[in-house]
Design a protein around this motif. Structure first.
Motif, mmCIF file in Angstrom:
data_model
loop_
_atom_site.group_PDB
_atom_site.id
_atom_site.type_symbol
_atom_site.label_atom_id
_atom_site.label_comp_id
_atom_site.label_asym_id
_atom_site.label_seq_id
_atom_site.Cartn_x
_atom_site.Cartn_y
_atom_site.Cartn_z
ATOM 1 N N UNK A 127 24.327 2.365 35.320
ATOM 2 C CA UNK A 127 24.290 3.773 35.760
ATOM 3 C C UNK A 127 24.191 4.717 34.558
ATOM 4 N N UNK A 128 23.396 4.301 33.575
ATOM 5 C CA UNK A 128 23.204 5.080 32.346
ATOM 6 C C UNK A 128 22.508 6.408 32.631
ATOM 7 N N UNK A 129 21.852 6.495 33.811
ATOM 8 C CA UNK A 129 21.119 7.710 34.161
ATOM 9 C C UNK A 129 22.017 8.807 34.717
ATOM 10 N N UNK A 130 23.279 8.524 34.970
ATOM 11 C CA UNK A 130 24.198 9.540 35.497
ATOM 12 C C UNK A 130 24.349 10.684 34.490
ATOM 13 N N UNK A 131 24.413 11.905 35.008
ATOM 14 C CA UNK A 131 24.603 13.054 34.108
ATOM 15 C C UNK A 131 25.967 12.994 33.425
ATOM 16 N N UNK A 132 26.922 12.329 34.085
ATOM 17 C CA UNK A 132 28.280 12.227 33.540
ATOM 18 C C UNK A 132 28.492 10.955 32.720
ATOM 19 N N UNK A 133 27.416 10.186 32.478
ATOM 20 C CA UNK A 133 27.542 8.902 31.774
ATOM 21 C C UNK A 133 28.091 9.114 30.364
ATOM 22 N N UNK A 163 21.634 -0.092 31.272
ATOM 23 C CA UNK A 163 20.704 -0.177 32.413
ATOM 24 C C UNK A 163 20.968 0.902 33.446
ATOM 25 N N UNK A 164 19.947 1.139 34.227
ATOM 26 C CA UNK A 164 20.066 1.900 35.475
ATOM 27 C C UNK A 164 19.482 0.998 36.559
#
Length: 611
Positions: A127-133, A163-164
């Motif tokens: 979930x590397x694409x999360x804005x909160x990552x 990864x996403x």
């Protein structure tokens, strides 16, 4: 062909099953025009509805001339027995960690099991694409967890992939701009880093089932990795039983795996993961050998159940109106069929009663079984869950849980007070600007009925995660049941808006007008701590000047509705949940109002005499 056997492990909802989807896709296991649903391995309806993996699944892909057997494991603590057994089937693990949430209680549990089995780890920050990552901070948390669990220094140089899974991208850098389409980089990493299994094909056979399945066609199926030798369909082999005895049988069916398919094969060799049928009572941890060359492998530890409930035939006046299977023989047959494939489950018939004690790893474990049976057309009733006590070295002991709670800071005080009332012991507390993280050790019985109150207290913003820690001596303290009393119907019939409207100031109603009600059924929660007998079927009297049609103009509050798990948490010792395909009802064990009052008075007198 080279072989790699890996398990995908993680805390619940960190993206394991979605990642397996993309690995299957990247290996071109499916045809270009093949329609494949999301989370393809979550084949069970309940798994898809709840977004959780309940049973471990195995699949296989072929990538760069290497067969990779992949086992997708559950992330929820109640199904952790599946994770423990799978460690015997693999040579490495892919640990998936959410790029925002970081390491969680179940992350610790699954990684500890991998450490105990001496398995090579690969870490995927998902979930590397999360804005909160916050991938680098999460990587530090993972490193701390490795050190805390006692991994060797060489293991601390574990390979990391970012990864996403949802977007089907990955890279070897935390920089999101470096993400590449597909999971090829991760598959290459698996082939490079995970050791191939020991492939002694010429030795005598050793195959240990770590998972079980069941079909009506061939009965019980054992699934495991061949540790040594070769096995053939139709071959007569020996089974080294858990009690030390040996039984010979013929391999009726032998299956391998590719993609989503279980493929019948003629033979398989060391390193392969196979399924076999032929022994009706094969168990996890037994060893299949060549006849005359019996060398049993070390037994697989299966964690004991910690929670039990009583299942019984439906004794309400509405018995048989809804379900197809209502008799004791049908219910017993179904329960024992479940034991055939779920080795964490225990079922014991209560002597001279049409009731069974069903034991499992937690409320969700048993709740899934109840919901599955309900959908299959079974009708029965269940009691409040209870923890299983054990006598260890002559001391009565009870299970304790490691509990991690994340709540908005303004709710922390109330949660701390509630945990204290349930005998929780605070181990740590950490604050950010808006959130508070609380770490507790708490008796398992303190968590029964906790979730509903917790979500109310935190207005739905609280996150609760827990898993079994250990058995400790029982302290002579009680963990409170529900304090509020209930509204109990004193008559049978159809509920009316007139009677419900008149009772709304007495408490919160669970029913709407027009529902079929029977005496002893719980129809609402009382404002006081005492149970109240109420009449919800009373109709408005007709007179010359007033019509009963006026009933239709009453404006009522929306009744409170419970999920199955909420019902199980809500009831007290003297109450049951009635389960049918179309209804979930709360009721008293003793339906007759007069008999119930006599029994309650008798129990009060006994309690007073004891004091």
């Amino acid at each position: 062909m080279e072989i790699r056997n890996i398990a995908i492990i993680a805390h619940v909802d960190h993206g394991k099953t979605t990642l397996v989807d993309k690995l299957l896709k990247s290996s071109h296991t499916f045809r270009e025009n093949q329609v494949v649903q999301e989370r393809v391995l979550d084949s069970n309806d309940l798994e898809r509805e709840r977004g959780i993996t309940i049973l471990a699944k195995n699949t296989a892909i072929v990538y760069r001339d290497t067969k990779i057997n992949i086992l997708d494991t559950p992330g929820h603590a109640d199904f952790s027995g599946e994770v423990e057994r799978i460690m015997k089937m693999v040579d490495g693990v892919v640990l998936v960690v959410d790029a925002y949430e970081g390491t969680m209680p179940q992350t610790r549990f699954v990684l500890k099991k991998a450490f105990e089995a001496h398995l090579k780890p690969i870490v995927v920050i998902n979930k590397i694409d999360k804005s909160s990552a916050r991938p680098l901070e999460v990587l530090d948390e993972v490193l701390e967890l490795f050190i805390d669990l006692g991994f060797d220094e060489e293991d601390l140089n574990f390979p990391v992939c970012y990864a996403s899974a949802m977007n089907n991208t990955c890279s070897m850098s935390a920089d999101i701009s470096t993400q590449q389409e597909g999971m090829g980089l991760l598959l290459d990493l698996i082939i490079k880093e995970i050791p191939s299994p020991n492939r002694d094909i010429t030795g005598s056979l050793q195959l240990q089932p770590a998972l079980l399945d069941y079909t009506d066609f061939v009965g019980r199926i054992g699934i495991g990795k061949i540790a040594r030798g070769t096995i053939h369909a139709g071959e007569v082999v020996s089974c080294c039983r858990l009690d030390g005895s040996v039984k010979t049988f013929r391999i009726q069916k032998l299956f391998g795996f590719l993609g989503l398919d279980r493929i019948e094969v003629a033979e398989a060799s060391a390193g392969d993961i196979v399924a076999f049928a032929g022994l009706a009572d094969v168990s996890v941890g037994e060893t299949i050998c060549n006849v005359g060359k019996e060398e049993p492998l070390e037994k697989i530890h299966i964690s004991e159940p910690t929670v039990q409930m009583t299942f019984g035939i439906n004794t309400s006046p509405f018995c048989g109106k809804d379900g197809k299977f209502v008799t004791a023989s049908k219910i017993e047959e179904r329960l024992f069929r479940e034991v055939q494939k779920d080795v964490s489950l225990r079922v014991q018939r209560i002597e001279n009663k049409e009731e069974w004690i069903v034991s499992g790893r937690g409320e969700l474990h048993l709740g899934i079984l109840i919901e599955t049976m309900r959908r299959e057309g079974y009708e029965f009733e269940v009691s409040r869950p209870q923890v299983i006590m054990k006598t260890i070295d002559g001391v009565l002991s009870e299970p304790y849980e490691y509990c991690q709670i994340d709540v908005p800071s303004e709710s922390a005080g109330s949660v701390i007070e509630m945990m204290g009332n349930r005998k929780g012991i605070m181990e740590n507390m950490a604050n950010t600007e808006t959130q508070t993280r609380l770490i507790y050790t708490i008796p398992s019985r303190g968590l029964i009925g906790f979730n509903t109150d917790f979500m109310t207290l935190t207005r739905g913003y609280g996150i609760l995660n827990h898993n079994f820690s250990e058995y400790r001596p029982v302290e002579n303290v009680s963990v409170s049941e529900r304090l509020a009393g209930v509204l109990v119907s004193m008559a049978q019939g159809q509920s009316t808006a007139y009677s419900i409207g008149a009772l709304e100031d007495r408490g919160t109603m669970f029913i709407a007008p027009g529902e079929e009600i029977y005496e002893g059924m719980i129809v609402g929660e009382a404002n006081k701590d005492l149970d109240l007998a109420v009449n919800v079927v009373k109709a408005k009297q007709q007179t010359n000047t007033r019509s009963s049609n006026k009933d239709m103009t009453v404006v009522l509050k929306t009744p409170k509705k419970f999920s199955l798990e909420e019902c199980l948490e809500y009831i007290n010792e003297d109450e049951l949940v009635e389960i049918t395909p179309s209804h979930i009802r709360l009721r008293k064990k003793i339906l007759d109002m007069v008999e119930r009052k006599k029994f309650d008075a008798k129990m009060r007198n006994l309690k007073e005499n004891e004091e």
